[in-house]
Write a protein that holds these residues in place. Structure first.
Motif, PDB file in Angstrom:
ATOM      1  N   PRO A 200      77.434 108.134  16.817  1.00 39.40           N
ATOM      2  CA  PRO A 200      77.615 106.722  17.170  1.00 39.40           C
ATOM      3  C   PRO A 200      76.319 105.936  17.002  1.00 39.40           C
ATOM      4  O   PRO A 200      75.245 106.393  17.394  1.00 39.40           O
ATOM      5  CB  PRO A 200      78.066 106.779  18.634  1.00 39.40           C
ATOM      6  CG  PRO A 200      78.701 108.131  18.775  1.00 39.40           C
ATOM      7  CD  PRO A 200      77.909 109.045  17.881  1.00 39.40           C
ATOM      8  N   ALA A 201      76.432 104.747  16.438  1.00 40.79           N
ATOM      9  CA  ALA A 201      75.255 103.924  16.141  1.00 40.79           C
ATOM     10  C   ALA A 201      74.856 103.120  17.373  1.00 40.79           C
ATOM     11  O   ALA A 201      74.948 101.890  17.413  1.00 40.79           O
ATOM     12  CB  ALA A 201      75.543 103.007  14.962  1.00 40.79           C
ATOM     13  N   THR A 202      74.396 103.827  18.388  1.00 45.67           N
ATOM     14  CA  THR A 202      73.927 103.183  19.603  1.00 45.67           C
ATOM     15  C   THR A 202      72.525 102.604  19.363  1.00 45.67           C
ATOM     16  O   THR A 202      71.855 102.923  18.378  1.00 45.67           O
ATOM     17  CB  THR A 202      73.868 104.187  20.756  1.00 45.67           C
ATOM     18  OG1 THR A 202      72.928 105.224  20.406  1.00 45.67           O
ATOM     19  CG2 THR A 202      75.233 104.817  21.004  1.00 45.67           C
ATOM     20  N   THR A 203      72.084 101.775  20.285  1.00 45.85           N
ATOM     21  CA  THR A 203      70.730 101.229  20.196  1.00 45.85           C
ATOM     22  C   THR A 203      69.700 102.346  20.183  1.00 45.85           C
ATOM     23  O   THR A 203      68.741 102.327  19.398  1.00 45.85           O
ATOM     24  CB  THR A 203      70.463 100.276  21.367  1.00 45.85           C
ATOM     25  OG1 THR A 203      71.379  99.178  21.295  1.00 45.85           O
ATOM     26  CG2 THR A 203      69.031  99.757  21.340  1.00 45.85           C
ATOM     27  N   ARG A 204      69.892 103.338  21.034  1.00 51.76           N
ATOM     28  CA  ARG A 204      68.951 104.467  21.082  1.00 51.76           C
ATOM     29  C   ARG A 204      68.938 105.223  19.756  1.00 51.76           C
ATOM     30  O   ARG A 204      67.859 105.586  19.257  1.00 51.76           O
ATOM     31  CB  ARG A 204      69.319 105.411  22.228  1.00 51.76           C
ATOM     32  CG  ARG A 204      68.451 106.666  22.288  1.00 51.76           C
ATOM     33  CD  ARG A 204      68.815 107.557  23.446  1.00 51.76           C
ATOM     34  NE  ARG A 204      68.430 106.942  24.710  1.00 51.76           N
ATOM     35  CZ  ARG A 204      68.537 107.559  25.881  1.00 51.76           C
ATOM     36  NH1 ARG A 204      69.046 108.777  25.954  1.00 51.76           N
ATOM     37  NH2 ARG A 204      68.156 106.948  26.984  1.00 51.76           N
ATOM     38  N   ALA A 205      70.116 105.468  19.170  1.00 43.75           N
ATOM     39  CA  ALA A 205      70.172 106.201  17.902  1.00 43.75           C
ATOM     40  C   ALA A 205      69.493 105.413  16.781  1.00 43.75           C
ATOM     41  O   ALA A 205      68.780 105.989  15.944  1.00 43.75           O
ATOM     42  CB  ALA A 205      71.624 106.498  17.534  1.00 43.75           C
ATOM     43  N   LEU A 206      69.702 104.081  16.761  1.00 49.12           N
ATOM     44  CA  LEU A 206      69.064 103.266  15.731  1.00 49.12           C
ATOM     45  C   LEU A 206      67.548 103.288  15.873  1.00 49.12           C
ATOM     46  O   LEU A 206      66.817 103.405  14.882  1.00 49.12           O
ATOM     47  CB  LEU A 206      69.589 101.836  15.802  1.00 49.12           C
ATOM     48  CG  LEU A 206      68.963 100.829  14.830  1.00 49.12           C
ATOM     49  CD1 LEU A 206      69.076 101.307  13.390  1.00 49.12           C
ATOM     50  CD2 LEU A 206      69.616  99.456  14.988  1.00 49.12           C
ATOM     51  N   LEU A 207      67.055 103.186  17.093  1.00 51.56           N
ATOM     52  CA  LEU A 207      65.619 103.260  17.316  1.00 51.56           C
ATOM     53  C   LEU A 207      65.063 104.607  16.872  1.00 51.56           C
ATOM     54  O   LEU A 207      63.982 104.684  16.265  1.00 51.56           O
ATOM     55  CB  LEU A 207      65.303 103.029  18.788  1.00 51.56           C
ATOM     56  CG  LEU A 207      65.323 101.577  19.265  1.00 51.56           C
ATOM     57  CD1 LEU A 207      65.244 101.522  20.788  1.00 51.56           C
ATOM     58  CD2 LEU A 207      64.175 100.800  18.635  1.00 51.56           C
ATOM     59  N   ARG A 208      65.800 105.679  17.143  1.00 50.10           N
ATOM     60  CA  ARG A 208      65.323 107.007  16.771  1.00 50.10           C
ATOM     61  C   ARG A 208      65.212 107.168  15.260  1.00 50.10           C
ATOM     62  O   ARG A 208      64.185 107.624  14.745  1.00 50.10           O
ATOM     63  CB  ARG A 208      66.244 108.087  17.342  1.00 50.10           C
ATOM     64  CG  ARG A 208      65.672 109.498  17.170  1.00 50.10           C
ATOM     65  CD  ARG A 208      66.644 110.575  17.579  1.00 50.10           C
ATOM     66  NE  ARG A 208      67.711 110.713  16.594  1.00 50.10           N
ATOM     67  CZ  ARG A 208      68.972 110.408  16.810  1.00 50.10           C
ATOM     68  NH1 ARG A 208      69.349 109.919  17.981  1.00 50.10           N
ATOM     69  NH2 ARG A 208      69.870 110.576  15.872  1.00 50.10           N
ATOM     70  N   VAL A 209      66.269 106.767  14.523  1.00 48.74           N
ATOM     71  CA  VAL A 209      66.200 106.949  13.065  1.00 48.74           C
ATOM     72  C   VAL A 209      65.175 106.000  12.451  1.00 48.74           C
ATOM     73  O   VAL A 209      64.562 106.321  11.419  1.00 48.74           O
ATOM     74  CB  VAL A 209      67.580 106.776  12.387  1.00 48.74           C
ATOM     75  CG1 VAL A 209      68.553 107.833  12.881  1.00 48.74           C
ATOM     76  CG2 VAL A 209      68.126 105.381  12.569  1.00 48.74           C
ATOM     77  N   ALA A 210      64.973 104.840  13.081  1.00 50.75           N
ATOM     78  CA  ALA A 210      63.949 103.930  12.562  1.00 50.75           C
ATOM     79  C   ALA A 210      62.562 104.540  12.689  1.00 50.75           C
ATOM     80  O   ALA A 210      61.673 104.268  11.866  1.00 50.75           O
ATOM     81  CB  ALA A 210      64.010 102.597  13.302  1.00 50.75           C
ATOM     82  N   LEU A 211      62.364 105.387  13.702  1.00 47.52           N
ATOM     83  CA  LEU A 211      61.081 106.052  13.890  1.00 47.52           C
ATOM     84  C   LEU A 211      60.957 107.323  13.068  1.00 47.52           C
ATOM     85  O   LEU A 211      59.882 107.628  12.539  1.00 47.52           O
ATOM     86  CB  LEU A 211      60.878 106.373  15.378  1.00 47.52           C
ATOM     87  CG  LEU A 211      60.680 105.165  16.298  1.00 47.52           C
ATOM     88  CD1 LEU A 211      60.686 105.611  17.759  1.00 47.52           C
ATOM     89  CD2 LEU A 211      59.377 104.445  15.975  1.00 47.52           C
ATOM     90  N   THR A 212      62.046 108.084  12.955  1.00 38.52           N
ATOM     91  CA  THR A 212      61.983 109.346  12.210  1.00 38.52           C
ATOM     92  C   THR A 212      62.184 109.162  10.709  1.00 38.52           C
ATOM     93  O   THR A 212      61.786 110.019   9.927  1.00 38.52           O
ATOM     94  CB  THR A 212      63.042 110.341  12.737  1.00 38.52           C
ATOM     95  OG1 THR A 212      64.346 109.749  12.633  1.00 38.52           O
ATOM     96  CG2 THR A 212      62.757 110.703  14.195  1.00 38.52           C
ATOM     97  N   HIS A 213      62.809 108.029  10.315  1.00 30.29           N
ATOM     98  CA  HIS A 213      63.019 107.715   8.891  1.00 30.29           C
ATOM     99  C   HIS A 213      62.514 106.283   8.647  1.00 30.29           C
ATOM    100  O   HIS A 213      63.296 105.386   8.318  1.00 30.29           O
ATOM    101  CB  HIS A 213      64.494 107.799   8.516  1.00 30.29           C
ATOM    102  CG  HIS A 213      65.124 109.135   8.739  1.00 30.29           C
ATOM    103  ND1 HIS A 213      65.356 109.657   9.995  1.00 30.29           N
ATOM    104  CD2 HIS A 213      65.604 110.053   7.851  1.00 30.29           C
ATOM    105  CE1 HIS A 213      65.943 110.839   9.878  1.00 30.29           C
ATOM    106  NE2 HIS A 213      66.096 111.103   8.594  1.00 30.29           N
TER     107      HIS A 213
END
Length: 249
Positions: A200-213
């Motif tokens: 699920p594209a939650t705010t937390r998930a988006l922040l994580r992929v923005a940092l890891t990718h």
């Protein structure tokens, strides 16, 4: 083909991209990646501070929103022009890169038109090249998720438009993947694969992929040019034929 339980959307599909060229020289790479899986009737809108990390615009796909209705309108018109009428209760899903800090490059976008009960009514491949052109293929997908279509679009300066694509699709709750092989004269020229696990594209998930990718789409553009320079030293550059805009209308 039936897709009884597609992933929850919007989703971030986090995984990897691989590419293997077999002839006339061998060249292969593997890179981490992520894409978005979204419903065209309900495109995601992250919180205001995160919107620069994920934006979808009609200008980036198909006919560029020329006649209105956004990406959905363009897809509906593309399918109608090829004899497929989208029904009111059909779901239109898109696997694509989003704009990140105003930039996007999307080598391959996949659209699924799912009918009631999850039956696949249509699948569309939209291929982009680095010259600002794009081409859409309407696929006939069998019950195993496999399709084939003649190549019609100049993508790489080291390949002409001859050959046939062998395509395999998976759209499942725990796995989304696209495999594209290019065959020419009975020989596999190259294979490109994109696979990942949807979440699920939650705010937390988006922040994580923005940092890891970080700067994902900028990185895609840079890597394409990096590998192109490596091949340019070993392969001749082939002329690019003119491409009709009707290919996405």
């Amino acid at each position: 083909m039936t897709v009884p339980a597609p992933p929850q959307v919007p989703a971030l599909v986090v995984g990897e991209v691989t590419h293997t060229r077999r002839v006339p020289v061998r060249h292969a790479f593997r890179h981490r990646s992520y894409q978005w899986l979204v419903d065209l009737d309900d495109l995601p809108e992250p919180p205001a501070l995160l919107r620069p990390l994920a934006r979808f615009t009609a200008a980036d796909h198909l006919d560029g929103g020329r006649l209105g209705g956004g990406i959905r309108g363009d897809l509906v018109r593309f399918l109608a022009g090829r004899g497929i009428a989208v029904e009111p209760d059909d779901r239109l899903l898109m696997l694509a890169n989003a704009r990140v800090l105003g930039h996007v490059f999307d080598p391959l976008t996949v659209f699924w038109c799912l009918g009631r009960g999850g039956d696949l009514r249509a699948a569309v491949f939209e291929v982009h090249n680095t010259y600002g052109e794009r081409h859409a293929y309407l696929l006939e997908v069998d019950e195993t998720g496999r399709a084939a279509t003649d190549k019609q679009f100049y993508v790489s300066p080291f390949n002409d438009v001859s050959g046939r694509y062998d395509i395999r699709l998976r759209l499942e709750r725990r796995r989304v993947s696209v495999v594209v092989g290019l065959d020419r004269a009975g020989e596999r020229v190259l294979t490109a694969t994109s696979r990942g696990t949807p979440e699920p594209a939650t705010t937390r998930a988006l922040l994580r992929v923005a940092l890891t990718h970080p700067l994902m789409t900028q990185r895609v553009s840079a890597l394409i040019r990096f590998h192109g320079i490596r091949l340019w030293r070993r392969l001749p550059v082939l002329p690019r034929p003119p491409h009709p805009k009707e290919a996405v209308r």
